[in-house]
Design an enzyme around this catalytic site. Structure first.
Site, PDB file in Angstrom:
ATOM      1  N   MET A  37      19.470  23.294  12.878  1.00  0.00           N
ATOM      2  CA  MET A  37      19.749  22.412  11.740  1.00  0.00           C
ATOM      3  C   MET A  37      18.699  22.625  10.681  1.00  0.00           C
ATOM      4  SD  MET A  37      20.269  18.272  11.524  1.00  0.00           S
ATOM      5  CE  MET A  37      18.533  17.872  11.619  1.00  0.00           C
ATOM      6  N   CYS A  38      18.980  23.455   9.698  1.00  0.00           N
ATOM      7  CA  CYS A  38      18.075  23.734   8.587  1.00  0.00           C
ATOM      8  C   CYS A  38      18.608  23.067   7.322  1.00  0.00           C
ATOM      9  CB  CYS A  38      17.946  25.231   8.371  1.00  0.00           C
ATOM     10  SG  CYS A  38      17.272  26.123   9.791  1.00  0.00           S
ATOM     11  N   GLY A  39      17.780  23.032   6.305  1.00  0.00           N
ATOM     12  CA  GLY A  39      18.172  22.430   5.037  1.00  0.00           C
ATOM     13  C   GLY A  39      18.117  23.438   3.912  1.00  0.00           C
ATOM     14  N   ARG A  78      15.763  17.990   7.953  1.00  0.00           N
ATOM     15  CA  ARG A  78      16.646  18.995   8.530  1.00  0.00           C
ATOM     16  C   ARG A  78      15.871  20.227   9.010  1.00  0.00           C
ATOM     17  NH1 ARG A  78      21.970  18.328   7.893  1.00  0.00           N
ATOM     18  NH2 ARG A  78      22.232  20.537   8.385  1.00  0.00           N
TER      19      ARG A  78
END
Length: 302
Positions: free
Chosen positions: A1-3, A32
């Site tokens: 879960m990256c932003g 995130r």
């Protein structure tokens, strides 16, 4: 879960505010990806200039002081190159009035252990490990002007938490790619690209995507076609944002597993992993806001 947060400014009156706007967007996606972060800014005065190549090197310590690097580069480059080395946050910036190929060769000979994380006439790339907003502050993002900005906050899943593994990956002139998700067949594609002579700097699956896009562009694809071809070759769940000197593209995997939301306004185009990152943009109440369709490539040009 990256932003992911990306911004392309259509209205020149907003260029002085680019860093402030991108920093505000980035602040809303920190949770995130708290491991590390990266930034790419385009046409930022003081970092890049017309007719000058800019290279971003990973880390502020290159083993020798900036003055010694400048002296070494000066011996290899034309007298008119005016090589300059600066440390900005956790990034070393090298600029010279020569082409990127010549400057890359001189940097590699002077600093054989260095890792190039950005190159081109228009882009400066910065990344590090730690809290994303500290990284943004250390590099002075809020005060930067520019035409485009791209940021990524990382939660590592496919490789170790390192500055070299953080995004964006910039592997060709003025080209940057960030990624939320994972490529399940990246090892196979990496092997094929290596057979073609492509050299990698990390074990990150995102770098494979960036190298693939760069390879397709070199073979004559435009950006939309390159990303369409990526969708035919790469398996996995992903949202990608790719930027060049004058364009930005967004694509999601055919299932659209990873979130993305876009705001199109007469003054800008913005993309983020969550709406809250867009909420404070000027005029957002009149923007066209939508989720990109699965597998469809969206492109915008300055």
């Amino acid at each position: 879960m990256c932003g992911i947060a990306a911004l392309q400014l259509r209205n020149p009156s907003l260029h002085p505010k680019m860093g402030r706007l991108l920093s505000s967007m980035m602040c809303q996606i920190v949770d995130r990806g708290p491991d590390s972060a990266g930034l790419a800014v385009y046409n930022t005065p003081g970092l890049v200039s017309a007719g000058t190549s800019t290279f971003s090197l990973l880390g502020k310590d290159q083993g020798i002081v900036p003055e010694a690097i400048e002296a070494s580069l000066g011996e290899m480059l034309p007298s008119t190159a005016n090589a300059l080395v600066r440390v900005l946050g956790d990034t070393t910036l090298v600029t010279a009035a020569v082409g990127t190929g010549l400057l890359a060769k001189a940097i590699t000979e002077t600093l054989p252990a260095s890792t190039i994380i950005g190159r081109g006439e228009h882009v400066a790339v910065m990344k590090s490990v730690g809290h994303p907003m500290r990284i943004a502050a250390d590099h002075g993002l809020e005060s930067m002007a520019g035409t485009q900005g791209l940021s990524h906050t990382r939660m590592a899943t496919e490789s170790a938490v390192t500055a070299g593994g953080s995004h964006p990956f910039s592997v060709a002139d003025d080209l940057c790619l960030v990624h939320n998700g994972s490529f399940s067949n990246h090892a196979t594609i990496r092997r094929e690209l290596k057979r073609q002579g492509v050299v990698f700097d990390s074990d990150n699956d995102t770098e494979v995507g960036a190298r693939y896009v760069a390879s397709r562009l070199q073979q004559g694809d435009d950006l939309e076609t390159a990303l369409t071809n990526l969708g035919k070759v790469f398996d996995g769940f992903y949202t990608l944002v790719v930027t060049t000197a004058d364009s930005m593209a967004v694509v999601r995997d055919p299932i659209a597993c990873k979130p993305a939301i876009i705001a199109e306004h007469e003054d800008y185009v913005a993309m983020a992993s969550e709406y809250r990152a867009l909420a404070s943009l000027p005029g957002i109440e009149t923007a066209r806001i939508f989720e990109p369709e699965p597998g469809k490539v969206y492109t915008w040009s300055l």
